[in-house]
Motif scaffolding. Structure first.
Motif, short mmCIF file in Angstrom:
data_model
loop_
_atom_site.label_atom_id
_atom_site.label_comp_id
_atom_site.label_asym_id
_atom_site.label_seq_id
_atom_site.Cartn_x
_atom_site.Cartn_y
_atom_site.Cartn_z
N CYS A 65 0.80 -1.23 0.00
CA CYS A 65 0.00 0.00 0.00
C CYS A 65 0.83 1.28 0.00
N SER A 66 2.14 1.16 0.16
CA SER A 66 2.97 2.35 0.34
C SER A 66 2.90 3.30 -0.85
N TYR A 67 2.98 2.78 -2.07
CA TYR A 67 2.95 3.64 -3.25
C TYR A 67 1.57 4.29 -3.42
N VAL A 68 0.52 3.51 -3.16
CA VAL A 68 -0.85 4.03 -3.28
C VAL A 68 -1.09 5.15 -2.28
N ILE A 69 -0.63 4.95 -1.04
CA ILE A 69 -0.79 5.98 -0.02
C ILE A 69 -0.06 7.26 -0.41
N ALA A 70 1.17 7.11 -0.91
CA ALA A 70 1.96 8.28 -1.31
C ALA A 70 1.27 9.06 -2.42
N ARG A 71 0.63 8.36 -3.34
CA ARG A 71 -0.03 9.01 -4.46
C ARG A 71 -1.37 9.63 -4.08
N LEU A 72 -2.13 8.93 -3.26
CA LEU A 72 -3.50 9.38 -2.97
C LEU A 72 -3.57 10.45 -1.88
N VAL A 73 -2.77 10.30 -0.83
CA VAL A 73 -2.88 11.24 0.29
C VAL A 73 -1.54 11.90 0.62
N GLY A 74 -0.64 11.90 -0.36
CA GLY A 74 0.69 12.44 -0.12
C GLY A 74 0.71 13.91 0.26
N LYS A 75 -0.29 14.67 -0.21
CA LYS A 75 -0.29 16.12 0.03
C LYS A 75 -0.56 16.48 1.49
N ILE A 76 -1.09 15.54 2.27
CA ILE A 76 -1.39 15.84 3.67
C ILE A 76 -0.37 15.20 4.61
N LEU A 77 0.65 14.54 4.04
CA LEU A 77 1.67 13.89 4.85
C LEU A 77 2.97 14.70 4.79
N PRO A 78 3.82 14.59 5.80
CA PRO A 78 5.12 15.27 5.76
C PRO A 78 5.95 14.81 4.56
N ALA A 79 6.70 15.73 3.96
CA ALA A 79 7.48 15.44 2.74
C ALA A 79 8.42 14.25 2.90
N PRO A 80 9.16 14.12 4.04
CA PRO A 80 10.05 12.96 4.17
C PRO A 80 9.30 11.62 4.17
N VAL A 81 8.09 11.63 4.77
CA VAL A 81 7.28 10.40 4.79
C VAL A 81 6.84 10.04 3.38
N VAL A 82 6.42 11.06 2.62
CA VAL A 82 5.98 10.83 1.24
C VAL A 82 7.14 10.30 0.39
N ALA A 83 8.32 10.87 0.58
CA ALA A 83 9.49 10.43 -0.18
C ALA A 83 9.82 8.97 0.13
N LEU A 84 9.76 8.60 1.41
CA LEU A 84 10.04 7.22 1.82
C LEU A 84 9.01 6.26 1.25
N LEU A 85 7.72 6.61 1.38
CA LEU A 85 6.66 5.75 0.86
C LEU A 85 6.77 5.59 -0.65
N THR A 86 7.11 6.68 -1.33
CA THR A 86 7.24 6.63 -2.79
C THR A 86 8.36 5.69 -3.22
N LYS A 87 9.52 5.80 -2.57
CA LYS A 87 10.66 4.96 -2.95
C LYS A 87 10.40 3.49 -2.63
N VAL A 88 9.89 3.23 -1.43
CA VAL A 88 9.58 1.84 -1.05
C VAL A 88 8.53 1.26 -1.98
N GLY A 89 7.47 2.05 -2.21
CA GLY A 89 6.39 1.59 -3.07
C GLY A 89 6.82 1.38 -4.51
N ALA A 90 7.73 2.23 -4.99
CA ALA A 90 8.21 2.10 -6.37
C ALA A 90 8.98 0.78 -6.55
N TYR A 91 9.82 0.45 -5.58
CA TYR A 91 10.52 -0.83 -5.66
C TYR A 91 9.53 -1.99 -5.56
N TRP A 92 8.50 -1.80 -4.74
CA TRP A 92 7.51 -2.87 -4.61
C TRP A 92 6.80 -3.14 -5.93
N LEU A 93 6.58 -2.09 -6.73
CA LEU A 93 5.94 -2.29 -8.03
C LEU A 93 6.75 -3.25 -8.90
#
Length: 408
Positions: A65-93
């Protein structure tokens, strides 16, 4: 009044259709991940001593769910959290992609072997066979990720020499550099961009062309890392020109994106042309994504864009996608540069892109029309490349020359 009502209605219908498509894709995504989760548990995890099923599923869905969370609700999360979720989620893809292939082929093979043998399993279903298959599968995927990640960070320069038969006074040759599909954001960050700018400037270009997908949807990371300042460091005699790609539209902020790029000294062409130093034309086509993400905005026909162009002067076309080649040929375009395909990015996707596009990578010539498609500098989604390399394209053009053009 009636037009405004129709426009609002169309806009509402487009948003509703977009929401339906997103929901459908999310359903498919979670079904596929559930299949992976079940398969991974059956083939590997359940045979590990003292391994908790509860712990496994919590960890699994956090990854999935990390990539989905980063894409859908990333604007309300802290930038470092979004960056981490995006990278982890991208590798998961990437993990998801290869495990679907491996588990899918294995399960289909077992089904057919079982059917051919009238329900008698070919391989005895023991813990040894299943756990061995599971461990080999995960090891293989891990090795692919390591290789693909390193490969994606080693861009190359591919050189082309082409000839354009049209005469342009006071100009015999021109050195063009093409950098497409950067996908600047949390993954392709400022450090990678600095390397690209250095590589471009080392080629001492007369002209730099960027055919789309420069920014990866959201401009937040681009702005916070001050990438515009880095982009402004590109040096070219006749400037830097770009067109939007589909990802500039997917972020929903095309106007802000164009402003950021033009502030960095990049001229963005959207269904328009300009004449450079009275020597040649640069024509920029908008991306078809504008129809879906900018109030049903239809891009113009190429002939309409080129209405007032003198066709005896060399014409260079930027089109993010390598499509509508016949239209460009008939319009008298001399050279088109495109990107978009990434040459599949991850093996074996190049077999799909080669079916989808008449030319998905490299050089193409038909009569006087020439096309060069780049595999791109960056990556979308998984920050890996397997079966291709990231690239910058260097094109040396000779004018007033009718000789056959080809890659050396």
């Amino acid at each position: 009044m009636g037009k405004n009502i129709c426009a609002k209605k169309n806009n509402f219908l487009q948003k509703a259709a977009y929401l339906i498509v997103v929901c459908w894709l999310l359903c498919v995504y979670f079904v596929l991940n559930y299949y992976i989760g079940i398969s991974c548990w059956n083939y590997t995890m359940q045979y590990l001593e003292h391994f908790s099923a509860t712990f496994y599923w919590i960890g699994f869905w956090m990854l999935a769910c990390s990539y989905v969370i980063a894409r859908l609700v990333g604007k309300i999360l802290p930038a470092p959290v979004v960056a981490l979720l995006t990278k982890v989620g991208a590798y998961w893809l990437a993990v998801m992609f290869y495990l679907i292939l491996i588990y899918g082929l294995w399960d289909i093979g077992c089904f057919f072997f079982s059917w051919l043998n009238q329900g008698v399993p070919v391989i005895t279903a023991t813990a040894y066979y299943f756990s061995s298959f599971g461990k080999i599968s995960l090891t293989l995927v891990g090795l692919l990720l390591v290789y693909g990640s390193k490969n994606a960070k080693k861009p190359v320069v591919n050189h082309y020499r082409i000839a354009i038969p049209k005469r342009t006074y006071n100009l015999q040759t021109m050195n063009i550099v093409v950098a497409s599909d950067l996908h600047l954001g949390d993954i392709i960050n400022k450090n990678r961009l600095k390397r690209m700018v250095e590589m471009v400037n080392e080629l001492n270009p007369d002209l730099v062309l960027m055919p789309g997908d420069i920014i990866d949807e959201d401009i937040t990371a681009f702005s916070k890392q001050n990438m515009g300042e880095c982009l402004s460091g590109i040096k070219a005699k006749w400037g830097v020109y770009a067109v939007p790609g589909n990802h500039e539209y997917l972020g929903g902020n095309i106007k802000e994106t164009v402003l950021c790029l033009e502030k960095a000294g990049i001229k963005v062409l959207r269904d328009e042309w300009l004449k450079v130093e009275d020597l040649f034309y640069i024509i920029g086509r908008d991306d078809p994504s504008g129809r879906h993400f900018q109030g049903n905005k239809m891009r113009k026909n190429l002939r309409e864009i080129m209405r007032d162009i003198d066709e005896t002067v060399p014409m260079i076309l930027l089109n993010h996608r390598p499509i509508e080649l016949t239209e460009a040929l008939q319009a008298g375009v001399d050279l088109q540069v495109s990107g978009h395909t990434h040459k599949g990015q991850i093996f074996p996707n190049q077999f799909i892109t080669s079916l989808l596009f008449e030319q998905d990578w490299g050089y193409y010539k038909k009569d006087s029309f020439q096309l060069i498609v780049s595999s791109g500098f960056g990556t979308w989604g998984p920050p890996i490349r397997i079966g291709n390399k990231p690239e910058i394209v260097n094109i040396m053009v000779t004018f007033n020359d009718s000789s056959y053009s080809a890659k050396p």
